[in-house]
Write a protein that holds these residues in place. Structure first.
Motif, PDB file in Angstrom:
ATOM      1  N   GLN A  42     -11.505  -0.798   5.231  1.00 34.81           N
ATOM      2  CA  GLN A  42     -11.110  -1.646   4.257  1.00 34.81           C
ATOM      3  C   GLN A  42     -11.950  -2.014   3.069  1.00 34.81           C
ATOM      4  O   GLN A  42     -12.299  -3.348   3.844  1.00 34.81           O
ATOM      5  CB  GLN A  42     -10.157  -3.096   4.221  1.00 34.81           C
ATOM      6  N   GLY A  57     -10.988  -2.980  -3.766  1.00 36.17           N
ATOM      7  CA  GLY A  57     -11.007  -1.587  -4.626  1.00 36.17           C
ATOM      8  C   GLY A  57     -11.391  -0.295  -4.596  1.00 36.17           C
ATOM      9  O   GLY A  57     -10.908   0.403  -5.193  1.00 36.17           O
ATOM     10  N   LEU A  58     -11.503   0.481  -2.927  1.00 36.74           N
ATOM     11  CA  LEU A  58     -11.201   1.304  -2.413  1.00 36.74           C
ATOM     12  C   LEU A  58     -10.271   1.438  -1.669  1.00 36.74           C
ATOM     13  O   LEU A  58      -9.914   2.791  -1.205  1.00 36.74           O
ATOM     14  CB  LEU A  58     -12.553   2.005  -1.724  1.00 36.74           C
ATOM     15  N   GLY A  59     -10.087   0.330  -1.044  1.00 40.33           N
ATOM     16  CA  GLY A  59      -7.968   0.940   0.232  1.00 40.33           C
ATOM     17  C   GLY A  59      -8.679   1.159   1.328  1.00 40.33           C
ATOM     18  O   GLY A  59     -10.075   0.797   1.531  1.00 40.33           O
ATOM     19  N   LEU A  60      -8.015   1.808   1.594  1.00 36.06           N
ATOM     20  CA  LEU A  60      -8.128   2.072   3.112  1.00 36.06           C
ATOM     21  C   LEU A  60      -8.673   3.471   3.164  1.00 36.06           C
ATOM     22  O   LEU A  60      -8.106   4.694   2.316  1.00 36.06           O
ATOM     23  CB  LEU A  60      -6.658   1.779   4.139  1.00 36.06           C
ATOM     24  N   LYS A  95      -3.425  13.465   8.235  1.00 37.95           N
ATOM     25  CA  LYS A  95      -3.609  12.136   7.889  1.00 37.95           C
ATOM     26  C   LYS A  95      -2.875  11.865   6.655  1.00 37.95           C
ATOM     27  O   LYS A  95      -3.064  11.712   5.230  1.00 37.95           O
ATOM     28  CB  LYS A  95      -5.499  12.572   7.533  1.00 37.95           C
ATOM     29  N   PHE A 155      -4.819   6.571   1.078  1.00 37.46           N
ATOM     30  CA  PHE A 155      -4.023   5.351   0.684  1.00 37.46           C
ATOM     31  C   PHE A 155      -4.322   5.334  -0.647  1.00 37.46           C
ATOM     32  O   PHE A 155      -5.269   5.574  -1.104  1.00 37.46           O
ATOM     33  CB  PHE A 155      -4.699   3.975   1.792  1.00 37.46           C
ATOM     34  N   GLY A 156      -2.990   4.722  -1.563  1.00 37.57           N
ATOM     35  CA  GLY A 156      -3.453   3.531  -2.423  1.00 37.57           C
ATOM     36  C   GLY A 156      -4.698   2.471  -2.795  1.00 37.57           C
ATOM     37  O   GLY A 156      -5.031   2.200  -1.284  1.00 37.57           O
ATOM     38  N   THR A 157      -5.111   2.230  -3.476  1.00 39.30           N
ATOM     39  CA  THR A 157      -5.842   0.784  -3.659  1.00 39.30           C
ATOM     40  C   THR A 157      -5.308  -0.432  -3.206  1.00 39.30           C
ATOM     41  O   THR A 157      -5.431  -1.908  -2.824  1.00 39.30           O
ATOM     42  CB  THR A 157      -6.465   0.655  -4.691  1.00 39.30           C
ATOM     43  N   GLY A 158      -3.399  -0.061  -3.533  1.00 35.85           N
ATOM     44  CA  GLY A 158      -2.206  -1.981  -3.502  1.00 35.85           C
ATOM     45  C   GLY A 158      -2.041  -1.465  -4.246  1.00 35.85           C
ATOM     46  O   GLY A 158      -3.378  -2.134  -5.192  1.00 35.85           O
ATOM     47  N   GLU A 162     -12.710  10.591   6.027  1.00 36.50           N
ATOM     48  CA  GLU A 162     -13.293  11.309   4.380  1.00 36.50           C
ATOM     49  C   GLU A 162     -14.520  10.531   4.612  1.00 36.50           C
ATOM     50  O   GLU A 162     -15.144  10.737   3.795  1.00 36.50           O
ATOM     51  CB  GLU A 162     -12.656   9.760   3.660  1.00 36.50           C
ATOM     52  N   LEU A 188       0.926  -1.078  -0.427  1.00 32.65           N
ATOM     53  CA  LEU A 188       0.116  -0.193  -0.288  1.00 32.65           C
ATOM     54  C   LEU A 188       1.049   1.631   0.287  1.00 32.65           C
ATOM     55  O   LEU A 188       1.470   1.034   0.764  1.00 32.65           O
ATOM     56  CB  LEU A 188      -1.351  -0.190   1.061  1.00 32.65           C
ATOM     57  N   TYR A 238     -10.204   2.975  10.173  1.00 35.46           N
ATOM     58  CA  TYR A 238     -10.432   3.197   8.579  1.00 35.46           C
ATOM     59  C   TYR A 238     -11.582   1.836   8.429  1.00 35.46           C
ATOM     60  O   TYR A 238     -11.671   0.870   9.710  1.00 35.46           O
ATOM     61  CB  TYR A 238      -9.273   2.365   8.044  1.00 35.46           C
TER      62      TYR A 238
END
Lengths: 113, 113
Positions: B37, B40-43, A100, A103-106, B59, A87, B35
Motif C-alpha cells: 500500500q 495515492g496508489l492504493g492496495l 482477484k 482496490f481503489g485509492t480510497g 499486479e 476502500l 499487498y
C-alpha cells in the motif's frame, strides 16, 4: 484496463449521513467490496455486493448498479470513530478461474463535531 | 487467538539486503495474498496463493518471491531490496480463492534506504 475511481477526501458532520461514491471500469466483474481502514491499521471488511441493489448492515449500506459501473457506501448517524479511509474494491475473474481484488485509492472521510 | 499475524511490525533495511516478511494465519484459510500500500496508489496485489503448494503473480510481482509450504504460512521475500520497495505490506487470507471476505494482517512498514 481496470480502473476504479472514488473521491480522495470527504468531510461530514457527526450525526449526519454521508455517501461515498465509487465508479469502475473493469472486465470480468464478479462483485464489489467496501473496506474500512483507520490510520495505521489494516483494512477491515464492511460490505459486499454482487447483484444490483442495496445491502444494509446496521448504520452502513452499500448499493450497486452493474450496468452503470457504480456503487456507493452510505453511512448513517455518523460517529467520530467513522473517520477513516473507505476502500472500494472490485473482484474480477481472469484466466478463466482466478479471482482477484482490485482496490481503489480510497476516500479519506473526516467526521467533524 | 484466531487471526492473521505479520512480522516484523516495521523494519529499516539497507538497499541490496535480503528480507523476508512473515505471515501466519490460524483460520485454516486456503487462499492467502500479499499487498503493498502506497500513498495515492492504493492496495496492489504482489503475489497470491490459492492453496498450499501453489502461488501466482499479482499486479506488481517484480522483485518479490513467495512460497506456500503449508496452509498457515505465506512468507514474502525481497531478494535484493531497492528504495522503491519502501511501503506498507499487508498479508491477507480468505477461506477460498476469490472468497467474499479477505482478512488482513496488521501490516509491516518497510523502509529501504
Amino acid at each position: 484496463g481496470q480502473n476504479i475511481d472514488q473521491p480522495t477526501e470527504m468531510t461530514a458532520t457527526e450525526g449526519a449521513i454521508v455517501q461515498i461514491n465509487c465508479t469502475y471500469q473493469t472486465s470480468g466483474f464478479n462483485g464489489l467490496f467496501w473496506y474500512q481502514q483507520h490510520a495505521g491499521e489494516a483494512p477491515t471488511f464492511l460490505s459486499y455486493n454482487v447483484l444490483d441493489g442495496l445491502e444494509e448492515k446496521g448504520r452502513f449500506s452499500s448499493f450497486l448498479s452493474r450496468s452503470k459501473g457504480y456503487s456507493y457506501l452510505l453511512l448513517k448517524e455518523l460517529q467520530m470513530k467513522d473517520s477513516a479511509s473507505y476502500l472500494c474494491a472490485v473482484r474480477v475473474i481472469y484466466g478463466g478461474a482466478t479471482n482477484k481484488l482490485i482496490f481503489g485509492t480510497g476516500t479519506l472521510l473526516a467526521v467533524q463535531p | 487467538i484466531a487471526g492473521i499475524t505479520q512480522a516484523p511490525t516495521s523494519q529499516i533495511l539497507a538497499a541490496g539486503r535480503r528480507m523476508t516478511l512473515r505471515c501466519t494465519q490460524d483460520m485454516r484459510h486456503n487462499a492467502m495474498y500479499w499487498y503493498r500500500q502506497d500513498l495515492g496508489l492504493g492496495l496492489r496485489l504482489i503475489h497470491y496463493s490459492n492453496t498450499a503448494g501453489t502461488t501466482g503473480k499479482g499486479e506488481v510481482p517484480d522483485g518479490y518471491s513467495v512460497s506456500r509450504a503449508n496452509t498457515d504460512d505465506f512468507p514474502l521475500t525481497l531478494a535484493s531490496a531497492v528504495p522503491s520497495q519502501t511501503s506498507v505490506y499487508f498479508c491477507a487470507s480468505s477461506l477460498r480463492q476469490g472468497g467474499n471476505e479477505q482478512f488482513f494482517g496488521p501490516g509491516t512498514r518497510l523502509t529501504v534506504l
